[in-house]
Motif scaffolding. Structure first.
Motif, mmCIF file in Angstrom:
data_model
loop_
_atom_site.group_PDB
_atom_site.id
_atom_site.type_symbol
_atom_site.label_atom_id
_atom_site.label_comp_id
_atom_site.label_asym_id
_atom_site.label_seq_id
_atom_site.Cartn_x
_atom_site.Cartn_y
_atom_site.Cartn_z
ATOM 1 N N PRO A 45 35.993 33.241 51.810
ATOM 2 C CA PRO A 45 36.499 32.287 52.815
ATOM 3 C C PRO A 45 37.994 32.014 52.704
ATOM 4 O O PRO A 45 38.681 31.881 53.721
ATOM 5 C CB PRO A 45 35.672 31.020 52.535
ATOM 6 C CG PRO A 45 34.439 31.509 51.871
ATOM 7 C CD PRO A 45 34.845 32.706 51.071
ATOM 8 N N TYR A 46 38.545 31.933 51.489
ATOM 9 C CA TYR A 46 39.970 31.611 51.372
ATOM 10 C C TYR A 46 40.841 32.774 51.856
ATOM 11 O O TYR A 46 41.915 32.559 52.423
ATOM 12 C CB TYR A 46 40.325 31.237 49.924
ATOM 13 C CG TYR A 46 40.070 32.310 48.892
ATOM 14 C CD1 TYR A 46 41.045 33.262 48.598
ATOM 15 C CD2 TYR A 46 38.870 32.359 48.192
ATOM 16 C CE1 TYR A 46 40.824 34.242 47.642
ATOM 17 C CE2 TYR A 46 38.645 33.336 47.235
ATOM 18 C CZ TYR A 46 39.616 34.279 46.968
ATOM 19 O OH TYR A 46 39.390 35.248 46.026
ATOM 20 N N GLU A 47 40.395 34.011 51.656
ATOM 21 C CA GLU A 47 41.144 35.151 52.183
ATOM 22 C C GLU A 47 41.065 35.173 53.710
ATOM 23 O O GLU A 47 42.063 35.434 54.391
ATOM 24 C CB GLU A 47 40.604 36.452 51.605
ATOM 25 C CG GLU A 47 40.899 36.673 50.138
ATOM 26 C CD GLU A 47 40.478 38.054 49.670
ATOM 27 O OE1 GLU A 47 40.415 38.977 50.513
ATOM 28 O OE2 GLU A 47 40.205 38.216 48.470
ATOM 29 N N ARG A 48 39.890 34.924 54.240
ATOM 30 C CA ARG A 48 39.720 34.917 55.686
ATOM 31 C C ARG A 48 40.582 33.828 56.333
ATOM 32 O O ARG A 48 41.224 34.057 57.362
ATOM 33 C CB ARG A 48 38.246 34.702 56.027
ATOM 34 C CG ARG A 48 37.936 34.820 57.522
ATOM 35 C CD ARG A 48 36.468 34.500 57.761
ATOM 36 N NE ARG A 48 35.611 35.378 57.005
ATOM 37 C CZ ARG A 48 35.225 36.594 57.399
ATOM 38 N NH1 ARG A 48 35.656 37.049 58.561
ATOM 39 N NH2 ARG A 48 34.436 37.329 56.652
ATOM 40 N N ALA A 49 40.599 32.646 55.730
ATOM 41 C CA ALA A 49 41.391 31.553 56.291
ATOM 42 C C ALA A 49 42.886 31.871 56.257
ATOM 43 O O ALA A 49 43.613 31.603 57.218
ATOM 44 C CB ALA A 49 41.107 30.261 55.524
ATOM 45 N N TYR A 50 43.347 32.458 55.153
ATOM 46 C CA TYR A 50 44.767 32.796 55.034
ATOM 47 C C TYR A 50 45.145 33.889 56.027
ATOM 48 O O TYR A 50 46.213 33.832 56.656
ATOM 49 C CB TYR A 50 45.042 33.250 53.607
ATOM 50 C CG TYR A 50 46.510 33.359 53.255
ATOM 51 C CD1 TYR A 50 47.396 32.332 53.536
ATOM 52 C CD2 TYR A 50 47.017 34.503 52.635
ATOM 53 C CE1 TYR A 50 48.735 32.424 53.208
ATOM 54 C CE2 TYR A 50 48.355 34.601 52.304
ATOM 55 C CZ TYR A 50 49.209 33.562 52.587
ATOM 56 O OH TYR A 50 50.536 33.656 52.269
ATOM 57 N N ASP B 286 45.223 32.404 59.533
ATOM 58 C CA ASP B 286 46.422 31.588 59.703
ATOM 59 C C ASP B 286 47.647 32.469 59.946
ATOM 60 O O ASP B 286 48.506 32.157 60.781
ATOM 61 C CB ASP B 286 46.617 30.720 58.462
ATOM 62 C CG ASP B 286 47.615 29.590 58.692
ATOM 63 O OD1 ASP B 286 47.916 29.298 59.865
ATOM 64 O OD2 ASP B 286 48.100 29.007 57.705
ATOM 65 N N ALA C 258 46.787 36.076 49.146
ATOM 66 C CA ALA C 258 45.768 35.029 49.237
ATOM 67 C C ALA C 258 45.035 34.871 47.913
ATOM 68 O O ALA C 258 44.747 33.744 47.475
ATOM 69 C CB ALA C 258 44.781 35.364 50.358
ATOM 70 N N ARG C 259 44.736 35.983 47.255
ATOM 71 C CA ARG C 259 44.062 35.900 45.953
ATOM 72 C C ARG C 259 44.967 35.279 44.899
ATOM 73 O O ARG C 259 44.518 34.506 44.053
ATOM 74 C CB ARG C 259 43.604 37.300 45.527
ATOM 75 C CG ARG C 259 42.473 37.859 46.383
ATOM 76 C CD ARG C 259 41.901 39.124 45.796
ATOM 77 N NE ARG C 259 42.821 40.251 45.905
ATOM 78 C CZ ARG C 259 42.891 41.061 46.957
ATOM 79 N NH1 ARG C 259 42.089 40.871 47.999
ATOM 80 N NH2 ARG C 259 43.741 42.066 46.990
ATOM 81 N N GLU D 119 45.089 31.591 45.550
ATOM 82 C CA GLU D 119 43.855 30.946 45.133
ATOM 83 C C GLU D 119 43.857 30.660 43.639
ATOM 84 O O GLU D 119 43.310 29.640 43.187
ATOM 85 C CB GLU D 119 42.670 31.851 45.502
ATOM 86 C CG GLU D 119 41.314 31.305 45.132
ATOM 87 C CD GLU D 119 40.915 30.110 45.972
ATOM 88 O OE1 GLU D 119 39.961 29.411 45.582
ATOM 89 O OE2 GLU D 119 41.568 29.879 47.013
ATOM 90 N N LYS E 120 50.835 29.373 49.227
ATOM 91 C CA LYS E 120 50.510 29.969 50.513
ATOM 92 C C LYS E 120 51.688 29.793 51.469
ATOM 93 O O LYS E 120 52.295 28.727 51.530
ATOM 94 C CB LYS E 120 49.262 29.309 51.100
ATOM 95 C CG LYS E 120 47.983 29.572 50.322
ATOM 96 C CD LYS E 120 46.796 28.938 51.015
ATOM 97 C CE LYS E 120 45.514 29.230 50.259
ATOM 98 N NZ LYS E 120 44.327 28.613 50.925
#
Length: 339
Positions: free
Chosen positions: A113-118, A121, A297-298, A301, A307
């Motif tokens: 999810p955090y990669e997808r969100a970044y 964006d 993104a990784r 995180e 970011k």
């Protein structure tokens, strides 16, 4: 260095290639009235410099664009066919690229999810930046900026364009993401600078620009899909080869400044390298940049870096601009050959 070489040289470089006086040509913008009837540009000095600049611009895209005076009912059917053909080409390209370059998929079971969100964006900022460039370029063109740009000294245009574009770009990238006002002000200035340099494209037919934009979006979208779903860091090794490739492409774009006009075969090869080699190089940069965004993104995180979707979007905007300019040239040349 990579960002400097990835500048859209097509417009500002070509403005430097002023041909000798005495060459004749026909030119038409979006309006139907002759240029000499425009009251804002009546002075002989401006008309002479504008004539030279228009000759240069037309020589760049190798086509005289004329608007159709009549309307045929078959044009609506033809537009539908072209839309279907374009959708088919995009789908086949997406499947083909995914089959060839994406045989090894991610090992983590999908995008976290955090990669997808970044990534989302970043894509949102990229689309917003391209929209700002398009709207600003259109507004500047209809306010007479394109005429003044083409009538100005090409060396001044090149110098101020590079200083303004690179200065705002590096200023934006050096600004901390928490400083929202300065960050977005410099990012907006960067986009407006690109619009100022690309506004002469508005002399061309809107249909051609729309097709070029659609093809560019399709090409970048399919490549970005591959980069997002491929194995982690699979294409990050492309950074060095792509930098060498973009240097060759940039030098081929500057070749007409040093190679005499009599060396027609050499100029033809340099133009092909600029067009088709540039498409391959900036398509590769799209793949590389998408994987680099996921890598960042990784890192974000894990707390290694902050970011910054604005900085990531600048890379993709430069890829889009370079591919779009080449698409415009290729479509214009192919249309000229059909005539």
């Amino acid at each position: 260095m990579a960002f400097i070489l990835r500048r859209p040289f097509a417009i500002v470089t070509t403005l430097k290639q002023a041909p000798k006086a005495g060459q004749s040509f026909s030119f038409r913008a979006f309006h139907t009235s002759p240029l000499k009837q425009q009251s804002s540009f009546h002075t002989p000095k401006t008309a002479s410099s504008l004539s030279k600049s228009q000759t240069v611009f037309r020589a760049t895209f190798r086509r005289h664009y004329n608007q159709q005076a009549t309307y045929s009912p078959a044009s609506k059917v033809d537009a539908r066919q072209r839309l279907l053909y374009g959708a088919g080409i995009f789908g086949a390209t997406l499947v083909g690229i995914n089959f060839i370059f994406n045989r090894e998929t991610r090992e983590d079971g999908g995008m976290p999810p955090y990669e997808r969100a970044y990534l989302n964006d970043t894509f949102m900022h990229t689309g917003l930046g391209i929209g700002i460039i398009g709207v600003a370029a259109r507004a500047l063109h209809f306010n007479g900026w394109s005429y003044r740009l083409m009538a100005a000294n090409p060396w001044v245009v090149l110098g101020l364009g590079l200083v303004g574009s690179i200065g705002t770009m590096y200023g934006c990238m050096a600004t901390d993401p928490s400083n929202y006002v300065q960050k977005y002000a410099l990012w907006s200035a960067f986009n407006v600078t690109q619009a100022m340099l690309l506004s002469p494209l508005m002399f061309l037919q809107p249909a051609l620009l729309a097709r070029a934009g659609l093809y560019t979006a399709g090409m970048m979208g399919s490549i970005a899909f591959v980069g997002a779903t491929a194995k982690q860091e699979k294409y990050l090794y492309l950074g060095g080869p792509l930098l060498a490739g973009v240097a060759i492409v940039a030098l081929s774009g500057l070749a007409p400044l040093v190679i005499p006009a009599t060396a027609a075969r050499t100029l033809m090869w340099s133009e092909n390298i600029w067009l088709y080699g540039g498409l391959a190089v900036f398509g590769g940069f799209t793949l590389y940049d998408v994987q680099k965004i996921l890598h960042h993104a990784r890192l974000a995180e894990r707390g290694v870096m902050r970011k910054d979707a604005v900085n990531e979007s600048i890379r993709l905007e430069l890829d889009f601009i370079n591919i779009f300019v080449r698409m415009v040239q290729i479509l214009g040349m192919s249309g000229n050959r059909r005539k």
